[in-house]
Design an enzyme around this catalytic site. Structure first.
Site, PDB file in Angstrom:
ATOM      1  N   ASP A  51       0.833  -1.212   0.000  1.00  0.00           N
ATOM      2  CA  ASP A  51       0.000   0.000   0.000  1.00  0.00           C
ATOM      3  C   ASP A  51       0.863   1.256   0.000  1.00  0.00           C
ATOM      4  O   ASP A  51       1.972   1.256   0.523  1.00  0.00           O
ATOM      5  CB  ASP A  51      -0.931  -0.023   1.226  1.00  0.00           C
ATOM      6  CG  ASP A  51      -2.100   0.948   1.071  1.00  0.00           C
ATOM      7  OD1 ASP A  51      -2.398   1.365  -0.072  1.00  0.00           O
ATOM      8  OD2 ASP A  51      -2.713   1.294   2.102  1.00  0.00           O
ATOM      9  N   HIS A  99       2.163   3.407  -9.144  1.00  0.00           N
ATOM     10  CA  HIS A  99       1.967   1.965  -9.364  1.00  0.00           C
ATOM     11  C   HIS A  99       3.145   1.380 -10.142  1.00  0.00           C
ATOM     12  O   HIS A  99       3.600   0.278  -9.854  1.00  0.00           O
ATOM     13  CB  HIS A  99       0.660   1.708 -10.129  1.00  0.00           C
ATOM     14  CG  HIS A  99      -0.575   2.085  -9.339  1.00  0.00           C
ATOM     15  ND1 HIS A  99      -0.727   1.767  -8.007  1.00  0.00           N
ATOM     16  CD2 HIS A  99      -1.701   2.762  -9.691  1.00  0.00           C
ATOM     17  CE1 HIS A  99      -1.899   2.214  -7.589  1.00  0.00           C
ATOM     18  NE2 HIS A  99      -2.503   2.834  -8.582  1.00  0.00           N
ATOM     19  N   LEU A 116      11.001 -20.250  -5.304  1.00  0.00           N
ATOM     20  CA  LEU A 116      10.069 -19.378  -4.584  1.00  0.00           C
ATOM     21  C   LEU A 116       8.709 -19.486  -5.262  1.00  0.00           C
ATOM     22  O   LEU A 116       8.629 -19.427  -6.489  1.00  0.00           O
ATOM     23  CB  LEU A 116      10.553 -17.915  -4.643  1.00  0.00           C
ATOM     24  CG  LEU A 116       9.579 -16.866  -4.103  1.00  0.00           C
ATOM     25  CD1 LEU A 116       9.539 -16.867  -2.572  1.00  0.00           C
ATOM     26  CD2 LEU A 116       9.945 -15.460  -4.586  1.00  0.00           C
TER      27      LEU A 116
HETATM   28  C1  IPE Z   1      -5.361  -2.813  -0.062  1.00  0.00           C
HETATM   29  O1  IPE Z   1      -5.058  -1.478  -0.272  1.00  0.00           O
HETATM   30  C2  IPE Z   1      -5.386  -3.546  -1.351  1.00  0.00           C
HETATM   31  C3  IPE Z   1      -4.111  -3.659  -2.065  1.00  0.00           C
HETATM   32  C4  IPE Z   1      -2.941  -3.232  -1.662  1.00  0.00           C
HETATM   33  C5  IPE Z   1      -4.189  -4.339  -3.321  1.00  0.00           C
HETATM   34  P1  IPE Z   1      -6.205  -0.367  -0.350  1.00  0.00           P
HETATM   35  O2  IPE Z   1      -5.515   0.940  -0.540  1.00  0.00           O
HETATM   36  O3  IPE Z   1      -7.215  -0.725  -1.360  1.00  0.00           O
HETATM   37  O4  IPE Z   1      -6.857  -0.483   1.103  1.00  0.00           O
HETATM   38  P2  IPE Z   1      -7.864   0.486   1.873  1.00  0.00           P
HETATM   39  O5  IPE Z   1      -9.021   0.747   0.961  1.00  0.00           O
HETATM   40  O6  IPE Z   1      -7.120   1.746   2.179  1.00  0.00           O
HETATM   41  O7  IPE Z   1      -8.229  -0.256   3.103  1.00  0.00           O
HETATM   42  C1  IPE Z   2      -1.730   0.174  -3.349  1.00  0.00           C
HETATM   43  O1  IPE Z   2      -1.497   1.544  -3.413  1.00  0.00           O
HETATM   44  C2  IPE Z   2      -1.924  -0.424  -4.716  1.00  0.00           C
HETATM   45  C3  IPE Z   2      -3.297  -0.850  -5.008  1.00  0.00           C
HETATM   46  C4  IPE Z   2      -4.280  -0.865  -4.158  1.00  0.00           C
HETATM   47  C5  IPE Z   2      -3.561  -1.283  -6.369  1.00  0.00           C
HETATM   48  P1  IPE Z   2      -2.671   2.585  -3.378  1.00  0.00           P
HETATM   49  O2  IPE Z   2      -3.078   2.890  -4.780  1.00  0.00           O
HETATM   50  O3  IPE Z   2      -3.779   2.125  -2.496  1.00  0.00           O
HETATM   51  O4  IPE Z   2      -1.949   3.834  -2.738  1.00  0.00           O
HETATM   52  P2  IPE Z   2      -2.556   4.878  -1.706  1.00  0.00           P
HETATM   53  O5  IPE Z   2      -3.104   4.107  -0.558  1.00  0.00           O
HETATM   54  O6  IPE Z   2      -3.601   5.656  -2.441  1.00  0.00           O
HETATM   55  O7  IPE Z   2      -1.385   5.723  -1.330  1.00  0.00           O
HETATM   56 MG    MG Z   3      -4.182   2.372  -0.518  1.00  0.00          MG
END
Ligand code: IPE
Ligand code: IPE
Ligand code: MG
Length: 253
Positions: free
Chosen positions: A21, A38, A132
């Site tokens: 995240d 990303h 792995l």
């Molecule tokens: C969790 O991250 C899902 C992934 C990393 C794929 P999110 O950014 O979607 O989680 P929430 O919505 O903040 O809980």
């Molecule tokens: C996690 O990063 C990746 C996915 C959920 C695909 P985020 O896109 O949720 O990044 P933040 O939480 O907005 O910083």
């Molecule tokens: Mg996120």
């Protein structure tokens, strides 16, 4: 006694599960598009896979896209799907050469056909590797996983293959998407949030949890090393007393 007999797991995790995240915030801080975040996140994936191989980690599960992430703006969802295809296209060869077996878990019905094909190709190509096992959760939700296991068991009852009494923790585990993969020893969430966000709900029952504020694109080998060090200090008791765990360690050493 199986759970504590495995002393190796007390120091190095066999299976690490990560919620990657913070890509969006990483990009925002740099005045860049979320997509840039990303893409940078894919680079972190490469580095962490290498670090896992170096540390003899056998299973790595990465949360790439949740059941709930379908609710994001269409452009972001589309860009993420394109990024999966591009990343698989450019990385599978090297992963294969490094002995990495790729597996995907999640509800494939919602995934665009071209992404599904790229996933299946990667799985077929790397199926025989065993250095792995890299499990990527796409369109995955922990509740979906438990639900689909329940549906499969119900089907087996309806077909009179099993009785209701045969539905046990073991048989449910055999129908969950991570069948034959041991439960994660260490869970890592980057990006500062302290929640599970519908990741591996069934499998995380006794996993050690580690949270860091580091954003996923910044999560490097050093940050990963800190998580491993933190894990190594923990005593996994599985409901027993500290003394029981210590004495079983002596017995099995
Ligand atoms: C969790 O991250 C899902 C992934 C990393 C794929 P999110 O950014 O979607 O989680 P929430 O919505 O903040 O809980
Ligand atoms: C996690 O990063 C990746 C996915 C959920 C695909 P985020 O896109 O949720 O990044 P933040 O939480 O907005 O910083
Ligand atoms: Mg996120």
């Amino acid at each position: 006694m199986g759970a504590v007999a495995d002393n190796k797991a007390l120091t190095m995790p066999d299976h690490i599960a990560i919620i990657m995240d913070g890509n969006g915030r990483w990009a925002k801080r740099r005045n860049e598009s979320r997509h840039k975040g990303h893409r940078q996140g894919v680079k972190t994936v490469k580095n962490i896979v290498k670090a896992c191989i170096k540390n003899n980690v056998r299973y790595l599960t990465l949360f790439a896209f949740s059941s709930e992430n379908w609710k994001r703006p269409r452009t972001e969802v589309g860009l993420l799907m394109d990024l999966f295809i591009a990343a698989l296209g450019s990385e599978v060869k090297e992963l294969d050469e490094n002995g990495v077996q790729l597996r995907f878990i999640g509800d494939r019905n919602h995934i665009p056909a071209d992404v599904q094909r790229a996933m299946e190709d990667a799985e077929t190509r790397t199926a025989a590797n065993d250095t792995l096992v890299l499990i990527i959760a796409v369109s995955y939700g922990g509740r979906w996983d438990i639900m689909q296991a329940a549906q499969r068991l119900a089907e087996q009852v309806r077909a009179k293959e099993i009785n209701v009494e045969d539905i046990t923790e073991e048989s449910l585990s055999e129908n969950i998407s991570t069948v034959n993969i041991p439960a994660p020893d260490l869970f890592i969430r980057t990006g500062g949030e302290h929640r599970i966000s519908n990741f591996l709900l069934w499998q995380l029952a006794y996993t050690e949890l580690y949270f860091t504020d580091t954003l996923w694109p910044d999560f490097n080998e050093m940050a990963f090393g800190r998580a491993l060090k933190d894990y190594a200090k923990r005593q996994r008791r599985y409901g027993m007393t500290s003394e029981q765990v210590t004495s079983s360690k002596v017995t099995h050493a």
